[in-house]
Motif scaffolding. Sequence first.
Motif, PDB file in Angstrom:
ATOM      1  N   ARG A 275      82.713  38.267  45.633  1.00  0.00           N
ATOM      2  CA  ARG A 275      81.898  37.052  45.479  1.00  0.00           C
ATOM      3  C   ARG A 275      81.785  36.646  44.015  1.00  0.00           C
ATOM      4  O   ARG A 275      81.776  35.453  43.702  1.00  0.00           O
ATOM      5  CB  ARG A 275      80.512  37.261  46.087  1.00  0.00           C
ATOM      6  CG  ARG A 275      80.544  37.294  47.600  1.00  0.00           C
ATOM      7  CD  ARG A 275      79.161  37.479  48.182  1.00  0.00           C
ATOM      8  NE  ARG A 275      79.226  37.564  49.634  1.00  0.00           N
ATOM      9  CZ  ARG A 275      78.192  37.830  50.404  1.00  0.00           C
ATOM     10  NH1 ARG A 275      76.992  38.009  49.881  1.00  0.00           N
ATOM     11  NH2 ARG A 275      78.343  37.895  51.716  1.00  0.00           N
ATOM     12  N   MET A 276      81.708  37.612  43.129  1.00  0.00           N
ATOM     13  CA  MET A 276      81.622  37.289  41.711  1.00  0.00           C
ATOM     14  C   MET A 276      82.912  36.643  41.228  1.00  0.00           C
ATOM     15  O   MET A 276      82.872  35.697  40.439  1.00  0.00           O
ATOM     16  CB  MET A 276      81.298  38.559  40.917  1.00  0.00           C
ATOM     17  CG  MET A 276      80.861  38.288  39.507  1.00  0.00           C
ATOM     18  SD  MET A 276      79.384  37.275  39.455  1.00  0.00           S
ATOM     19  CE  MET A 276      79.610  36.529  37.861  1.00  0.00           C
ATOM     20  N   MET A 277      84.064  37.133  41.698  1.00  0.00           N
ATOM     21  CA  MET A 277      85.351  36.506  41.328  1.00  0.00           C
ATOM     22  C   MET A 277      85.385  35.054  41.805  1.00  0.00           C
ATOM     23  O   MET A 277      85.792  34.157  41.068  1.00  0.00           O
ATOM     24  CB  MET A 277      86.524  37.285  41.937  1.00  0.00           C
ATOM     25  CG  MET A 277      86.903  38.521  41.181  1.00  0.00           C
ATOM     26  SD  MET A 277      88.384  39.399  41.798  1.00  0.00           S
ATOM     27  CE  MET A 277      88.998  38.450  43.135  1.00  0.00           C
TER      28      MET A 277
ATOM     29  N   THR B 254      74.039  46.205  37.585  1.00  0.00           N
ATOM     30  CA  THR B 254      75.414  46.650  37.774  1.00  0.00           C
ATOM     31  C   THR B 254      75.870  46.211  39.166  1.00  0.00           C
ATOM     32  O   THR B 254      75.049  45.793  39.997  1.00  0.00           O
ATOM     33  CB  THR B 254      75.521  48.184  37.679  1.00  0.00           C
ATOM     34  OG1 THR B 254      74.796  48.754  38.773  1.00  0.00           O
ATOM     35  CG2 THR B 254      74.998  48.704  36.348  1.00  0.00           C
ATOM     36  N   THR B 255      77.158  46.346  39.427  1.00  0.00           N
ATOM     37  CA  THR B 255      77.681  45.994  40.747  1.00  0.00           C
ATOM     38  C   THR B 255      76.987  46.818  41.824  1.00  0.00           C
ATOM     39  O   THR B 255      76.585  46.285  42.866  1.00  0.00           O
ATOM     40  CB  THR B 255      79.200  46.220  40.797  1.00  0.00           C
ATOM     41  OG1 THR B 255      79.815  45.376  39.814  1.00  0.00           O
ATOM     42  CG2 THR B 255      79.773  45.913  42.159  1.00  0.00           C
TER      43      THR B 255
ATOM     44  N   GLY C 268      82.141  46.179  46.965  1.00  0.00           N
ATOM     45  CA  GLY C 268      83.366  45.380  46.967  1.00  0.00           C
ATOM     46  C   GLY C 268      83.089  43.913  47.256  1.00  0.00           C
ATOM     47  O   GLY C 268      83.744  43.023  46.709  1.00  0.00           O
ATOM     48  N   THR C 269      82.123  43.651  48.101  1.00  0.00           N
ATOM     49  CA  THR C 269      81.734  42.269  48.411  1.00  0.00           C
ATOM     50  C   THR C 269      81.104  41.610  47.191  1.00  0.00           C
ATOM     51  O   THR C 269      81.350  40.429  46.926  1.00  0.00           O
ATOM     52  CB  THR C 269      80.776  42.241  49.611  1.00  0.00           C
ATOM     53  OG1 THR C 269      81.404  42.893  50.715  1.00  0.00           O
ATOM     54  CG2 THR C 269      80.403  40.828  50.003  1.00  0.00           C
TER      55      THR C 269
ATOM     56  N   ARG D  93      75.610  32.389  44.591  1.00  0.00           N
ATOM     57  CA  ARG D  93      74.539  32.234  43.600  1.00  0.00           C
ATOM     58  C   ARG D  93      73.722  33.528  43.482  1.00  0.00           C
ATOM     59  O   ARG D  93      73.350  33.939  42.379  1.00  0.00           O
ATOM     60  CB  ARG D  93      73.650  31.050  43.964  1.00  0.00           C
ATOM     61  CG  ARG D  93      72.711  30.634  42.868  1.00  0.00           C
ATOM     62  CD  ARG D  93      72.006  29.302  43.111  1.00  0.00           C
ATOM     63  NE  ARG D  93      71.459  29.149  44.442  1.00  0.00           N
ATOM     64  CZ  ARG D  93      71.933  28.308  45.369  1.00  0.00           C
ATOM     65  NH1 ARG D  93      72.958  27.526  45.101  1.00  0.00           N
ATOM     66  NH2 ARG D  93      71.369  28.229  46.555  1.00  0.00           N
ATOM     67  N   ALA D  94      73.449  34.199  44.591  1.00  0.00           N
ATOM     68  CA  ALA D  94      72.669  35.440  44.570  1.00  0.00           C
ATOM     69  C   ALA D  94      73.397  36.528  43.786  1.00  0.00           C
ATOM     70  O   ALA D  94      72.776  37.282  43.025  1.00  0.00           O
ATOM     71  CB  ALA D  94      72.384  35.912  45.993  1.00  0.00           C
ATOM     72  N   VAL D  95      74.715  36.601  43.937  1.00  0.00           N
ATOM     73  CA  VAL D  95      75.494  37.605  43.203  1.00  0.00           C
ATOM     74  C   VAL D  95      75.505  37.281  41.715  1.00  0.00           C
ATOM     75  O   VAL D  95      75.340  38.175  40.882  1.00  0.00           O
ATOM     76  CB  VAL D  95      76.933  37.706  43.766  1.00  0.00           C
ATOM     77  CG1 VAL D  95      77.827  38.510  42.853  1.00  0.00           C
ATOM     78  CG2 VAL D  95      76.905  38.326  45.154  1.00  0.00           C
TER      79      VAL D  95
END
Length: 179
Positions: A166-168, A148-149, A161-162, A136-138
């Motif tokens: 997590r977004m995927m 942005t990432t 990368g994390t 949820r935080a991502v």
Amino acid sequence: MVTRPPDPREDSQLLAAITDGDREAFAELYRRHLPWLLVRLGRRCASPELVDEVVQDTFVAVWRSAGKWDRRGEVAAWIWGIGIRRLVDALRRSRPPTDELTEFAGVETSAEEHVLLAVQYGDVGAALASLSPELRAVVQATVLDGLTTREAARLLGIPPGTVKTRMMRARALLRERLA
């Protein structure tokens, strides 16, 4: 009118000075961050009055909580997090205008306002609430806050990368729950 040269201190140094009550440091931080904050919040809300109120609330919060910045990530990302949370809260409190009033005023509700309100109410809100706090935080940082990432990684204190991983996972779960 006397114009002063910009303060050479970094944002982090300005925040430290604000913690000690330095009004000049606060004025400089305000000058640096007001323009982009107005633009970014203005893209998410059709009401300039509400955006102005949120920006004012954001900088009051910056003044009061400068010592709470944990020195992880960019100061701008921290300010953005405060601002977007204030906007979501303000949108939750405000009643949606009637169609008649909207037509008369010539103001249309932005797509971002609809999305932000759906986060609280409706299927999207329920699906987001079902995610783990990490996922949820991502989603909040990248989708709702527009970071942005790299910015999200700094804000959350995790590698880029994390954030992507997590977004995927969050997208897959949200697709499944909203289907």
